[in-house]
Design a protein around this motif. Structure first.
Motif, PDB file in Angstrom:
ATOM      1  N   ALA A   1     -23.716  28.314  14.212  1.00 44.43           N
ATOM      2  CA  ALA A   1     -23.631  27.995  15.756  1.00 44.43           C
ATOM      3  C   ALA A   1     -24.511  26.531  16.284  1.00 44.43           C
ATOM      4  O   ALA A   1     -26.264  26.449  15.190  1.00 44.43           O
ATOM      5  N   SER A   2     -24.735  25.851  17.304  1.00 42.57           N
ATOM      6  CA  SER A   2     -25.719  25.273  17.747  1.00 42.57           C
ATOM      7  C   SER A   2     -26.464  25.643  18.407  1.00 42.57           C
ATOM      8  O   SER A   2     -27.607  24.869  18.530  1.00 42.57           O
ATOM      9  N   TYR A   3     -26.271  26.718  19.451  1.00 47.25           N
ATOM     10  CA  TYR A   3     -27.388  27.203  20.403  1.00 47.25           C
ATOM     11  C   TYR A   3     -27.017  29.102  20.429  1.00 47.25           C
ATOM     12  O   TYR A   3     -25.909  29.346  20.283  1.00 47.25           O
ATOM     13  N   VAL A   4     -28.696  29.410  20.146  1.00 49.32           N
ATOM     14  CA  VAL A   4     -27.807  30.951  20.086  1.00 49.32           C
ATOM     15  C   VAL A   4     -28.794  31.667  21.240  1.00 49.32           C
ATOM     16  O   VAL A   4     -29.368  32.672  20.732  1.00 49.32           O
ATOM     17  N   GLY A   5     -29.083  30.962  22.048  1.00 51.26           N
ATOM     18  CA  GLY A   5     -30.207  31.843  23.143  1.00 51.26           C
ATOM     19  C   GLY A   5     -30.319  32.289  24.513  1.00 51.26           C
ATOM     20  O   GLY A   5     -30.647  32.550  24.826  1.00 51.26           O
ATOM     21  N   GLU A   6     -29.027  32.969  24.602  1.00 50.55           N
ATOM     22  CA  GLU A   6     -28.769  33.225  25.747  1.00 50.55           C
ATOM     23  C   GLU A   6     -28.230  35.421  25.028  1.00 50.55           C
ATOM     24  O   GLU A   6     -27.342  36.005  25.693  1.00 50.55           O
ATOM     25  N   ASN A   7     -28.323  35.609  24.218  1.00 46.21           N
ATOM     26  CA  ASN A   7     -28.024  36.726  23.324  1.00 46.21           C
ATOM     27  C   ASN A   7     -29.353  37.770  22.188  1.00 46.21           C
ATOM     28  O   ASN A   7     -29.497  37.185  21.238  1.00 46.21           O
ATOM     29  N   LYS A   8     -30.074  38.802  23.450  1.00 43.11           N
ATOM     30  CA  LYS A   8     -30.605  39.608  22.246  1.00 43.11           C
ATOM     31  C   LYS A   8     -30.523  40.158  21.357  1.00 43.11           C
ATOM     32  O   LYS A   8     -31.576  40.498  20.907  1.00 43.11           O
ATOM     33  N   ILE A   9     -29.286  40.416  21.506  1.00 46.33           N
ATOM     34  CA  ILE A   9     -28.866  41.185  19.888  1.00 46.33           C
ATOM     35  C   ILE A   9     -28.908  40.385  18.699  1.00 46.33           C
ATOM     36  O   ILE A   9     -29.071  40.795  17.916  1.00 46.33           O
ATOM     37  N   PHE A  10     -28.354  38.778  19.403  1.00 42.49           N
ATOM     38  CA  PHE A  10     -28.176  38.189  18.208  1.00 42.49           C
ATOM     39  C   PHE A  10     -29.885  38.151  17.468  1.00 42.49           C
ATOM     40  O   PHE A  10     -30.077  37.514  16.191  1.00 42.49           O
ATOM     41  N   GLU A  11     -30.750  37.861  18.622  1.00 40.92           N
ATOM     42  CA  GLU A  11     -31.931  37.859  17.962  1.00 40.92           C
ATOM     43  C   GLU A  11     -32.432  39.020  16.953  1.00 40.92           C
ATOM     44  O   GLU A  11     -33.215  38.761  16.161  1.00 40.92           O
TER      45      GLU A  11
END
Length: 236
Positions: A76-86
């Motif tokens: 992906a190019s952007y991952v900043g909207e997902n706390k589960i991802f983090e």
């Protein structure tokens, strides 16, 4: 199933197998194949590699697959909207390959066009360049980036005819057309299906040759990813 038109999302995604690679259209929550994603969540397919501009939000879009721990790797190019991802990334549960947005788009487009790789100046001299071939053209360094193709592509269109020609509406024409090109099996969910000949050839964005399955969706939520409002005259 009648030709390319499938009766349900459950049927259309039923052969997406554990370990499959999927390219998923959309940008933020705009133009995401939300019904296909929900069906895939319900099916419980595991160890997926997901190629998408971003990975949804905690409770919607590809975030549903993350929450269910169905994704092994994301490109992906952007991952900043997902706390589960983090959380999953920091815990070592999720492999992440961050790619500049333009490079990601071109890798997908190249995969759909049958081009195995290309050179780009983006990322030279940064961690993005680690392990990649560098070549000099006219005195300037470029990185070799490999194309991306996938076992399946999930896209969301506005209209389709029964042959699978697709029309995307406004901003939904983001990653969806190139995603449709790059899947061995492309599953298009649409808001309307018309008869062959009803679409003006000049308005078709994705020709039917790239589309294997079409499914009619209803009752789309069309959520706003981040709502920003402006105060006017003391009110909102």
């Amino acid at each position: 199933m009648k030709g390319k038109v499938w009766e349900s999302f459950e049927q259309a995604i039923s052969d997406i197998h554990d370990g499959a690679t999927l390219i998923v259209g959309g940008f933020g929550l705009c133009g995401i194949p939300e019904k296909s994603i929900e069906a895939l969540r319900n099916q419980g397919t595991k160890n997926l590699t997901i190629v998408s501009n971003n990975c949804g939000v905690d409770d919607w879009g590809l975030g549903l697959l993350l929450a269910n721990k169905q994704i092994k790797k994301t490109i992906a190019s952007y991952v900043g909207e997902n706390k589960i991802f983090e959380q999953q990334f920091l815990n070592g549960e999720l492999e992440v390959e961050l790619t500049p947005q333009g490079t990601l788009a071109e890798r997908i487009r190249a995969g759909g066009a049958g081009i195995p790789g290309f050179y780009t100046a983006t990322g030279v001299g940064t961690p993005i360049a680690e392990g990649k071939e560098v070549k000099v053209f006219d005195g300037k360094e470029y990185l070799l980036e490999r194309a991306i193709a996938s076992d399946f592509a999930l896209v969301k269109a506005w209209k389709a005819d029964k042959l699978g020609n697709l029309v995307f509406r406004k901003t939904s024409r983001n990653f969806n057309p190139i995603a449709a090109m790059a899947g061995k099996i492309t599953i298009a969910e649409v808001e309307e299906i018309v008869e062959v000949g009803e679409l003006d050839p000049d308005e078709i964005h994705t020709p039917s040759v790239f589309v294997q399955r079409v499914v009619l969706g209803q009752n789309y939520e069309k959520r706003i990813e981040r709502l920003t409002v402006k105060k006017v005259g003391g009110g909102v």
